[in-house]
Design an enzyme around this catalytic site. Sequence first.
Site, PDB file in Angstrom:
ATOM      1  CG  ASN A   8      -1.731   1.218   1.395  1.00  0.00           C
ATOM      2  OD1 ASN A   8      -1.862   2.001   0.447  1.00  0.00           O
ATOM      3  ND2 ASN A   8      -2.302   1.421   2.578  1.00  0.00           N
ATOM      4  CD1 TRP A   9       3.976   1.218  -2.291  1.00  0.00           C
ATOM      5  CD2 TRP A   9       3.941   1.903  -4.420  1.00  0.00           C
ATOM      6  NE1 TRP A   9       4.857   0.432  -2.996  1.00  0.00           N
ATOM      7  CE2 TRP A   9       4.854   0.838  -4.306  1.00  0.00           C
ATOM      8  CE3 TRP A   9       3.745   2.487  -5.668  1.00  0.00           C
ATOM      9  CZ2 TRP A   9       5.581   0.348  -5.394  1.00  0.00           C
ATOM     10  CZ3 TRP A   9       4.473   2.004  -6.755  1.00  0.00           C
ATOM     11  CH2 TRP A   9       5.388   0.951  -6.615  1.00  0.00           C
ATOM     12  CE  LYS A  10       0.107   3.512   4.705  1.00  0.00           C
ATOM     13  NZ  LYS A  10       0.060   3.695   6.136  1.00  0.00           N
ATOM     14  CG  HIS A  97      -5.923   1.823   5.188  1.00  0.00           C
ATOM     15  ND1 HIS A  97      -5.413   2.846   5.956  1.00  0.00           N
ATOM     16  CD2 HIS A  97      -4.917   0.927   5.032  1.00  0.00           C
ATOM     17  CE1 HIS A  97      -4.146   2.573   6.249  1.00  0.00           C
ATOM     18  NE2 HIS A  97      -3.817   1.414   5.698  1.00  0.00           N
ATOM     19  CD  GLU A  99      -2.956   5.568   6.652  1.00  0.00           C
ATOM     20  OE1 GLU A  99      -2.982   5.618   5.406  1.00  0.00           O
ATOM     21  OE2 GLU A  99      -2.043   5.014   7.290  1.00  0.00           O
ATOM     22  CD  GLU A 170      -3.649  -2.657   7.509  1.00  0.00           C
ATOM     23  OE1 GLU A 170      -2.530  -2.850   7.043  1.00  0.00           O
ATOM     24  OE2 GLU A 170      -4.330  -1.646   7.237  1.00  0.00           O
ATOM     25  N   GLY A 176       2.319   2.216  10.794  1.00  0.00           N
ATOM     26  CA  GLY A 176       3.229   3.340  10.593  1.00  0.00           C
ATOM     27  C   GLY A 176       3.951   3.775  11.851  1.00  0.00           C
ATOM     28  CB  SER A 215       5.204  -1.838  12.086  1.00  0.00           C
ATOM     29  OG  SER A 215       4.746  -0.509  12.316  1.00  0.00           O
ATOM     30  N   GLY A 236       2.781  -1.011   4.409  1.00  0.00           N
ATOM     31  CA  GLY A 236       2.842   0.394   4.019  1.00  0.00           C
ATOM     32  C   GLY A 236       4.281   0.844   3.845  1.00  0.00           C
TER      33      GLY A 236
HETATM   34  C1  PEP Z   1      -0.861   0.095   6.121  1.00  0.00           C
HETATM   35  O1  PEP Z   1      -0.936   1.280   5.833  1.00  0.00           O
HETATM   36  O2  PEP Z   1      -1.752  -0.666   5.734  1.00  0.00           O
HETATM   37  C2  PEP Z   1       0.274  -0.349   6.925  1.00  0.00           C
HETATM   38  C3  PEP Z   1       0.235  -1.556   7.426  1.00  0.00           C
HETATM   39  O3  PEP Z   1       1.306   0.556   7.096  1.00  0.00           O
HETATM   40  P1  PEP Z   1       2.751   0.231   7.786  1.00  0.00           P
HETATM   41  O4  PEP Z   1       3.255  -1.040   7.159  1.00  0.00           O
HETATM   42  O5  PEP Z   1       3.590   1.421   7.431  1.00  0.00           O
HETATM   43  O6  PEP Z   1       2.506   0.078   9.247  1.00  0.00           O
END
Ligand code: PEP
Length: 251
Positions: A8-10, A97, A99, A170, A176, A215, A236
């Site tokens: 997921n490149w956001k 998600h 966010e 998640e 993050g 993470s 992410g």
């Molecule tokens: C995500 O945004 O779905 C995610 C898991 O981010 P990260 O790996 O940076 O925690």
Amino acid sequence: MNKLFAANWKMHKTSSEARQTAADLVGLVSGRLKPGREVMILPPFTALTPVAESLRGAKNFLLGAQNFYPQKQGAFTGEISPAMLRDLGVTFALTGHSERRHVLGETSAQVGSKTAFGLSSGLGVILCVGEKIDERKAGRVEAVLEHQLREGVREVPRDVDPERLCIAYEPVWAIGTGEVAGPEEILEAHAFVRRMLVDIFGASASRMRILYGGSVKPDNAAEIIALDNVDGVLVGGASLKAEDFSRIVLA
Ligand code: PEP
């Protein structure tokens, strides 16, 4: 059921940066992917076409989208429909998600409408669920997951193709932050999600993939992916560099 490694490149990368990163990833991974694994890149909308071009011909690579609007077409300024995504080669999209729930204010009911609409429009959907830290501390993990799951699939037909609906667990406090959930926490949450899915969808739920996200890094991916009921990872930060993400995918 292939294990899914989703990037997921956001809101990162211009289209030229995305094209290059995807091409680098294909170069690092092609021919080395373990059987039973597939890789998905979910770039921003503006980079879907260049990433699709970089993935062309690469075996077991899929294109995903981070969001869509649950209508066929119409006066919805700034929004993108599932049909527009499919036209670019997108096969899966995220819903729910953290966010979008906690930064952009999407409710569980909206997430549910999107999930059903995406599936009925021919997209696969990765429905994300997860508790916040205060909810975990209050002992409410299962209550939060049950609510988000039941609302998230409320309008989904019970005979949906199980391969087209994935759940991503998640925990919000692990996204993050560098703080990864421990194996026990992941095992418990994934077993609970599986039980819920079986309760809702019956036996076909054994073929729905449950991904872990929060993470995931090159040095913890192998341990996480080997856990019971972990059918893939949603990544992410560590998916932004081809070298890092290739180490996760090849772990
Ligand atoms: C995500 O945004 O779905 C995610 C898991 O981010 P990260 O790996 O940076 O925690």
